[in-house]
Design a protein around this motif. Sequence first.
Motif, PDB file in Angstrom:
ATOM      1  N   GLU A 133       7.179  -6.321 -11.062  1.00  0.00           N
ATOM      2  CA  GLU A 133       7.476  -7.736 -10.823  1.00  0.00           C
ATOM      3  C   GLU A 133       8.346  -7.981  -9.600  1.00  0.00           C
ATOM      4  N   ILE A 134       8.985  -6.950  -9.079  1.00  0.00           N
ATOM      5  CA  ILE A 134       9.763  -7.128  -7.850  1.00  0.00           C
ATOM      6  C   ILE A 134       9.078  -6.459  -6.658  1.00  0.00           C
ATOM      7  N   GLY A 135       7.919  -5.864  -6.901  1.00  0.00           N
ATOM      8  CA  GLY A 135       7.133  -5.301  -5.809  1.00  0.00           C
ATOM      9  C   GLY A 135       7.702  -4.064  -5.166  1.00  0.00           C
ATOM     10  N   GLN A 136       8.605  -3.366  -5.863  1.00  0.00           N
ATOM     11  CA  GLN A 136       9.239  -2.190  -5.271  1.00  0.00           C
ATOM     12  C   GLN A 136       8.893  -0.899  -6.004  1.00  0.00           C
ATOM     13  N   GLY A 137       7.872  -0.954  -6.801  1.00  0.00           N
ATOM     14  CA  GLY A 137       7.421   0.213  -7.548  1.00  0.00           C
ATOM     15  C   GLY A 137       6.227  -0.191  -8.391  1.00  0.00           C
ATOM     16  N   VAL A 138       5.797   0.694  -9.252  1.00  0.00           N
ATOM     17  CA  VAL A 138       4.676   0.394 -10.137  1.00  0.00           C
ATOM     18  C   VAL A 138       5.099   0.627 -11.586  1.00  0.00           C
ATOM     19  N   LEU A 143       0.829  -1.208   0.000  1.00  0.00           N
ATOM     20  CA  LEU A 143       0.000   0.000   0.000  1.00  0.00           C
ATOM     21  C   LEU A 143       0.858   1.251   0.000  1.00  0.00           C
ATOM     22  N   ASN A 144       1.933   1.257   0.782  1.00  0.00           N
ATOM     23  CA  ASN A 144       2.829   2.413   0.804  1.00  0.00           C
ATOM     24  C   ASN A 144       3.460   2.659  -0.567  1.00  0.00           C
ATOM     25  N   THR A 145       3.831   1.569  -1.236  1.00  0.00           N
ATOM     26  CA  THR A 145       4.415   1.687  -2.577  1.00  0.00           C
ATOM     27  C   THR A 145       3.430   2.336  -3.537  1.00  0.00           C
ATOM     28  N   LEU A 146       2.179   1.915  -3.445  1.00  0.00           N
ATOM     29  CA  LEU A 146       1.134   2.476  -4.302  1.00  0.00           C
ATOM     30  C   LEU A 146       0.918   3.958  -4.006  1.00  0.00           C
ATOM     31  N   MET A 147       0.808   4.291  -2.727  1.00  0.00           N
ATOM     32  CA  MET A 147       0.549   5.683  -2.351  1.00  0.00           C
ATOM     33  C   MET A 147       1.726   6.588  -2.708  1.00  0.00           C
ATOM     34  N   ASP A 148       2.938   6.074  -2.605  1.00  0.00           N
ATOM     35  CA  ASP A 148       4.109   6.861  -3.006  1.00  0.00           C
ATOM     36  C   ASP A 148       4.044   7.186  -4.497  1.00  0.00           C
ATOM     37  N   ALA A 149       3.620   6.195  -5.303  1.00  0.00           N
ATOM     38  CA  ALA A 149       3.505   6.417  -6.745  1.00  0.00           C
ATOM     39  C   ALA A 149       2.424   7.446  -7.055  1.00  0.00           C
ATOM     40  N   ILE A 150       1.312   7.365  -6.345  1.00  0.00           N
ATOM     41  CA  ILE A 150       0.237   8.336  -6.540  1.00  0.00           C
ATOM     42  C   ILE A 150       0.697   9.732  -6.136  1.00  0.00           C
ATOM     43  N   ASP A 151       1.437   9.830  -5.038  1.00  0.00           N
ATOM     44  CA  ASP A 151       1.960  11.131  -4.594  1.00  0.00           C
ATOM     45  C   ASP A 151       2.860  11.758  -5.659  1.00  0.00           C
ATOM     46  N   ARG A 152       3.665  10.928  -6.320  1.00  0.00           N
ATOM     47  CA  ARG A 152       4.566  11.457  -7.349  1.00  0.00           C
ATOM     48  C   ARG A 152       3.783  11.996  -8.554  1.00  0.00           C
TER      49      ARG A 152
END
Length: 302
Positions: free
Chosen positions: A287-292, A47-56
């Motif tokens: 695929e590594i779950g560290q970004g989108v 969830l944090n990864t997703l929200m970080d991408a949305i913030d950017r």
Amino acid sequence: MFKLAHISDIHLGPLPSLSLRELASKRITGFINWHRNRRSHMVGDTLNTLMDAIDRIDPDHLAITGDMVNLASSREIETVTAWLQDAGEPSNISVIPGNHDAYVPGAYEKTTKAWYPYMRGEDAPAEWDEDFHCYPYMRVRGNVAIIGCSTALATPPFAASGYFGRRQARETVNLLRAAGEAGLFRVVMIHHPPIRGATPTHKRMIGIRRFGATISAGGAELVLHGHTHLNTVYSLRGQKMPVPVVGIASASQGLGGSKPPAGFNLFSISGSPGNWKLLRERFELNEIGQGVHLAETTRFLA
């Protein structure tokens, strides 16, 4: 151009400790389901990864179509309240409840009261009032009207259905018509997919025909939903052309599960009444779950 991000089914975890009294209800089935099926795929930094991408990306608004919690315990509701406050101002985030947010009798009222600033329509009381019907609500942001509906209600064990009733249908039609007359692009948020066959019977939305009639009578340009934890695109009959009905995977779903990994929709809305343009970009966990990464692009209404 207005940019609207869409996530759903946060199911914020992990589960807190629950008392025996709290578990002496439908919660016991959800508790077992969490530990058997969801715990291994819906924890960590997804969830944090997703929200970080949305913030950017920095969209103009964020729509969240329900299931913020798992068992709707008091501690979960408090945790989600803090999460929402960290995610952004109520004016920039619109939330509707899902079936998990009304998991047991009384939970619906508790979640609505706690998250009311994010569910408050422009004509609603400044403070939560238990006698006031929060749904449907409408918020206007730029040239976009965001209309939040609720299908959430407490159901028996092993059921996760929702309900869209006559009062809400009538009031939603009125809001849609008013927004259309004002020349606004109309986005309707609802948790259960308003499409026959989109879910098993025990998870269906009761009132699908009524909701479809609401959309065709009132007019809309986009419907957003959650519940299925799937990336889907359907349509409903509109006044002049089909209305896209778009679902999204759970915002907390990690890699390796039976459902697709977490993602979000980003809608770019431009144009004017009679000539609206809508671009959907779907991002999902890489695929590594560290970004989108951008997984799909779809153009509607053009």
